[in-house]
Design an enzyme around this catalytic site. Structure first.
Site, PDB file in Angstrom:
ATOM      1  N   HIS A 186     -58.875  25.005   1.064  1.00 47.02           N
ATOM      2  CA  HIS A 186     -57.610  25.679   1.332  1.00 47.02           C
ATOM      3  C   HIS A 186     -56.707  25.645   0.102  1.00 47.02           C
ATOM      4  O   HIS A 186     -55.916  24.715  -0.067  1.00 47.02           O
ATOM      5  CB  HIS A 186     -56.906  25.003   2.517  1.00 47.02           C
ATOM      6  N   HIS A 239     -55.306  31.263   2.544  1.00 52.04           N
ATOM      7  CA  HIS A 239     -55.112  30.021   3.306  1.00 52.04           C
ATOM      8  C   HIS A 239     -56.339  29.115   3.262  1.00 52.04           C
ATOM      9  O   HIS A 239     -56.226  27.958   2.886  1.00 52.04           O
ATOM     10  CB  HIS A 239     -54.774  30.353   4.768  1.00 52.04           C
ATOM     11  N   GLU A 292     -46.719  11.590  25.705  1.00 52.28           N
ATOM     12  CA  GLU A 292     -47.943  10.809  25.519  1.00 52.28           C
ATOM     13  C   GLU A 292     -48.594  11.102  24.165  1.00 52.28           C
ATOM     14  O   GLU A 292     -49.009  10.181  23.463  1.00 52.28           O
ATOM     15  CB  GLU A 292     -48.938  11.101  26.651  1.00 52.28           C
ATOM     16  N   HIS A 333     -53.622  12.709  39.547  1.00 57.34           N
ATOM     17  CA  HIS A 333     -53.293  11.439  38.890  1.00 57.34           C
ATOM     18  C   HIS A 333     -54.460  10.451  38.881  1.00 57.34           C
ATOM     19  O   HIS A 333     -54.322   9.354  38.361  1.00 57.34           O
ATOM     20  CB  HIS A 333     -52.082  10.799  39.577  1.00 57.34           C
TER      21      HIS A 333
END
Lengths: 753, 753
Positions: free
Chosen positions: B115, B352, B500, B563
């Site tokens: 890149h 890129h 999280e 859950h």
């Protein structure tokens, strides 16, 4: 993206609060609101807009009307100018809201488990949405043109169950409320679309719901752009969502909301339940950002209702305003008190996720003036809500008539749309899938996948999707379509941006909007780690999303271990209700797509290569449908000396090793094991015909973790795979250094036979 | 979180652009900048602040100084007022920047992979950071007090490799640049801390790096608050990060940046490479949000450098300003041209992720006036950079002297800090772990875990962590400490919020800051799906994070299938270099923590229950260290009739079934299989002593997917588990309905023996 030093207009009006205090709301504001054409569903009483426009008395109680709901109902949006009416006598609204609160309190109390705080705080929003605003038919929860509602803060599901119950859905009867969170009930601890008709999507894991809502709104916009005609807006619904502080903190929500802003999804209206409480206490301890400012950055319209507890008219006005903003989604920040009405627990984390306890329930009954027994719905509230069954049937009947007209005029479009809302695949669609011969040129399965995607898009009207900024690597562009952008929502190439988790959740929303929608989405296979939360919900909620996952092994080469999946095949094979497919060539890629399209209630993950693969003799679409099948065999009597088993790019290596072994006189069977789940579902006879119990000499090869392969190869077999992370180097070099070679298969086979 | 209708001051100055044009920058602005005490590292020339303050000539070339780097270096921040100096003769800066660009171009070209776009655009920022601003010692990349740099846009790693090379790091010699992306090289395709000293963290998966940077800055703030004294700022470094559009779209970045804003991490300075290009083309197709406004909402200070290509002084001024803002992290939006210098490919996605190609490399050489051979570093550039080796050594020596002084005055603190930066655990720390007897009360392993966490925090100075808004459910609060908040950063309870993924990545940053830091983080086990991207990087980058994952099965009950983890144990067992531990009671929980603490280069996942479990006879810390071990056995000669194998909460069921079988005269062995990875590492003899090959009658029980268990129980065994999603009901009911019972073990065992 440029910013200037002077505030923009949108900054200046950012989060303009709608206060409950008439003295600080200018009359011009109110007038402008009531000029909007889109409005609230029910306005049974005489218009109150003149009262509101006068800037006075807008919170005083209105005189009670005669309780004649049948004649008072105007169930459709027929009027040219709808008015902002308080739907019913104010005390009845209050009573209905308290009914919702106590149904939630009572159900949680009976279960001694659950989350009463949100329903108590959000009952006013819930009441206004389901009783005054939303268009739905309780007796047909799947009516295509219904407004969608998503409770992103899924733990507060008693809010939704109470509303479905009041509205007359058969899925939530009184006995269902009484069996909240119990075995076999239709009222599980978090909302599940497959358990409870009327629930659109499965929520609970925070942030998913708002992203689902973006998907629902996105596809509404797409279908409307494709099928609406100047004389018939046949697709025309809103998507509403309630999300809380927890959802707001989740990255998936930000991803999806950023895309919603980019696409200007004006019919998405999200209520942010701003109650300042999360499980660990006041949001001050972890969450002090300005949500308003962030959403302004995301390109949303923001309204702040300061008093969400009793400011019903403010909530109504906010919805009206939100509907008037056509080119942006709206976030209505509604400041509420969690556990509103509980004298000792309101506004504290203790009311978030536990039953109030008998004593506090009594205190709350007293505080809110609620003399009734648990689960009681007062007669006047019942009578009031009872109109929704009739009204909903009328709404659907009206739409059906409209569709019949549409069908006459626009036969082709109607047939397409019908296949989308009925979920019937056009006859013979699978014939569009390409097939290949061993003479067809070698190619990467990501490229072969693109051939399938383009073939399917031609024959399946509900087929659309895109990539998380890797379209040119995942090879997912549909060549005959343009980009789905704000001004071209009729196109089918969705540009998700680098937002994998949001992408997955948005696709769940699309898939669950209508049964004939088949969304696909793409990224590198390793980045399923970013979207696994959404993928699991696809599996759980029976959303037939197709996950097009390319760069599926060390075969991607130089990008190195950060980009090379190792454990991912195993991790999806272990997940319930999801198909993990790893095709080896063109025919198998076509087969994988056939399986993926057919499985509308089970998502599929396609692992595809970056590198070229030959078209192998013996592969077939039919073979893929069995999950595991023989591609070549020189044994007889179902007694090969050895069985070589490969998947995807390694099937070629198994085939090469077989050639060598056969030269040495061995009877060798080569099995393609494209999907473990499908093979598991075959008959014992079929399984025995592929993997005879008597043949323990089995070698598997797969450029991924060997975890789980003992199931296929047995204790006596050898699994060739990779149980460490990858490396950065040209692909061929890594394959060689890691021992993923035909030579390794040959050597292992020779040890066994 | 309140907003008003008038813009705040911070809105008014939002993203104040620093333009390269002297005529539109007021002198008062500049003066205020140069008043800051914290400044740039090197100012070898006579101060230019007076020139700058005059508002004129601030981009004219300065006369070239005599090239006497040794005397020209003032390597430390000794001056009371540092000045904003252009570090060297301007043309040399330009030359150095072009050196960086061409090292990247040449390496990518030679590898024909990589890149080049980002290094070409970000070379100015890179040069200024590594040559003028950052404090580091190239010959000791692990010097504790170094400034940290994170390339969140990891694909642009040739930028960092070129900088490390110029700065004199031994890890990146010319031959390493020439073997970019090749097998065995120290210059892999994305930055890997464990391959390349000088690289702090492993990046590439987008968004991880900025979240790591938040972790690095967070722990610097914590350690500074704990150990700095009025007379000695012994902990004092900055964290710099470069992130791109891709990182900005990722939810994990938003999560971490929201927390960074909440905590006011003033020494975190992030450069947003605003180049408007991502892989699929212009960011206009998917990413049109206002990043500035979003970050203002997140509580950051924002500066906009309009001309990141040649506006070197603007970059310098921005850094100066960022350092002056002590109470907020700063985002410097630097508008650059991707592939700057390439006449035909700059500002396009084609630059890129692919080599420029020989022709375009030539054109770029011509365009930038670069006459040199590939990989050539001009002598004057080499000479200029050569001072960093001496300067870095001096910086470290100075700090070492400072620490020696500190150690004399603050013995206890110095010992703690030393254990943190040396990674030596205090002798006998493991004695702090609690032990239990079968008479100890039954308890949930999440509660037993809290006892361990609190015991460890007392004896391990580098032990700290928290939960994603579930502290009271995960039981992770350290009782003797308060909350780590903006004004109390010395405390050890981190409140991550419902973030999280950000939490995991932040903990990676903490773990990789210093070897004695032991971060733990917590959520429900099922939500590892949200943070798996970060957890995999823990495993790959050898970050010994402890993942405290409670509510580890259907045993959590009423919250239901959204859950309840099912496939999660298998999914981590399949992941390389991570320990999946599922303890069964108090002793095993203590053992799991011992393992987790000892494994500083391997993260641990602890699966813990919500429900109570008895303290079982036969469990031990020593047993856990073996991964699998016998807890009871009435057989002799290593020939039991049957082996019952359980993990976690199901070990009790195996033990109960064994009791029944023994009553019936069977010789039964019960094995706890707390960690498959640890068992795998034992000797063949040990394994045979636990699972003798001759005994094929084996039954496993675990409330999770059976996927993979064939490895342990063999083809002849029976695995009792759950291969579908869970359900919402009281835990005992689900266990019974799903057949996860002692009776099921008994029945299966009877079939086998």
């Amino acid at each position: 993206m440029a910013s200037t030093s002077s505030p923009t207009l949108s900054q200046a009006v950012l989060a303009r609060p709608i206060s409950g205090n008439a003295s600080n709301s200018s009359s011009s504001d109110r007038v402008s609101l009531s000029l909007s054409l889109s409005g609230l569903k029910f306005s049974p009483l005489s218009s109150s807009s003149s009262r509101r426009a006068s800037g006075s008395a807008h919170r005083r109680r209105l005189p009670a009307p005669a309780p004649t709901p049948s004649s008072a109902v105007r169930p459709i949006r027929a009027a040219a100018v709808e008015t902002l009416g308080t739907a019913t006598e104010a005390s009845l609204v209050e009573k209905s809201i308290n009914t919702i609160r106590f149904l939630a309190i009572d159900a949680v109390e009976k279960a001694n488990s659950g989350h009463p705080g949100l329903p108590m705080g959000c009952a006013p929003m819930g009441h206004i949405l389901y009783d005054e605003v939303m268009r739905y038919n309780p007796k047909n929860p799947y009516w295509f043109n219904r407004d969608r509602f998503v409770l992103s803060a899924g733990h507060g599901c008693m809010l939704q169950y109470a509303l479905l119950h009041l509205a007359g859905y058969d899925s939530v009867k009184e006995e269902d409320l009484k069996s909240f969170r119990q075995w076999g009930s239709r009222t599980p601890g978090h909302p599940e679309n497959f358990e409870t008709p009327g629930v659109e999507v499965t929520t609970g894991p925070l942030g998913q719901g708002i992203a689902n809502a973006v998907g629902l709104a996105l596809i509404e916009r797409h279908l409307a752009a494709r099928y609406n005609k100047p004389d018939s807006e046949i697709v025309d619904h809103y998507t509403y969502c309630i999300l809380g502080d927890g959802c707001q903190m989740e990255g998936v929500a930000n991803e999806a909301c950023s895309l919603a802003g980019h696409l200007g999804l004006g019919k998405l209206i999200a209520f942010y339940d701003d109650n300042h409480i999360s499980i660990d206490g006041d949001t001050e301890i972890a969450f002090t950002e300005s949500v308003d400012t962030r959403f302004e950055g995301l390109g949303w319209h923001i309204i702040w209702v300061k008093n969400g507890n009793t400011g019903y008219d403010d909530i109504r006005a906010a919805i009206k305003e939100a509907k008037a903003v056509k080119d942006k989604p709206t976030l209505i920040k509604v400041t509420t008190t969690i556990g509103y009405g509980s004298p000792n627990k309101a506004n504290s984390y203790s009311v978030h996720g536990s039953a109030l306890g008998a004593k506090e329930v009594d205190a709350t009954r007293k505080n809110l003036g609620w003399p009734y027994e648990p689960f009681h719905v007062p007669e006047d509230v019942k009578t009031h809500w009872s109109r929704h069954v009739r009204a909903g049937a009328a709404l659907e009947a009206e739409w059906n008539a409209k569709f019949a007209e549409y069908e006459k005029k626009y036969k082709e479009e109607a047939a397409e749309l019908k296949s989308i809302f009925k979920g019937e695949l056009p006859a013979g669609w699978e014939k569009a899938l390409p097939t290949y011969t061993p003479e067809s040129p070698a190619d990467a399965t990501r490229n072969l996948s693109q051939q399938c995607l383009n073939a399917l898009a031609k024959v399946l009207p509900g087929f659309l999707g895109g990539s998380a900024d890797l379209a040119s690597s995942n090879m997912t562009l549909l060549k005959m379509f343009g980009d789905f952008q704000k001004d071209t929502p009729e196109e089918r190439n969705v540009r998700f941006g680098v937002r994998e988790h949001g992408m997955g959740a948005i696709c769940n929303g699309i898939a669950l909007h209508s049964p004939g929608l088949i969304p696909y989405c793409a990224t590198f296979f390793v980045f399923t780690d970013y979207m696994r939360g959404a993928m699991r919900i696809s599996a759980l909620s029976e959303s037939g999303v197709i996950y097009v996952m390319t760069h599926d092994s060390i075969g991607l080469g130089e990008d190195g271990p950060t980009h090379q999946p190792i454990e991912h095949l195993a991790s999806f094979r272990a997940m319930p209700n999801i198909l993990m497919l790893r095709p080896a060539d063109g025919n198998e890629t076509a087969g994988a797509y056939k399986i993926a399209v057919v499985n509308r209630k089970r998502p599929s993950v396609l692992a595809l290569t970056r590198q070229k693969l030959p078209q192998l003799p013996g592969t077939s679409i039919e073979g893929v449908e069995k999950g595991g099948y023989i591609i070549s065999d020189n044994s007889s009597g179902n007694k090969p000396d050895v069985i070589l088993i490969g998947t995807g790019s390694e099937l070629e290596l198994a085939a090469k090793a077989a050639d060598e072994l056969r030269k040495e006189g061995k009877a060798v069977r080569v099995v393609s094991f494209v999907s473990w789940e499908l093979f598991d579902e075959q008959s014992a006879e079929y399984k025995e015909s592929v993997l005879p119990a008597a043949v323990s000499a089995r070698v598997s090869i797969e450029a991924g973790s060997t975890f789980g392969w003992e199931k296929i190869i047995g204790s006596g077999g050898k699994a060739i795979g990779i149980d460490r992370f990858g490396a950065s180097a040209p692909a061929g070099k890594i394959y060689k250094e890691y021992g993923i070679t035909a030579e390794a298969v040959l050597a292992a086979a020779k040890e066994l036979c």
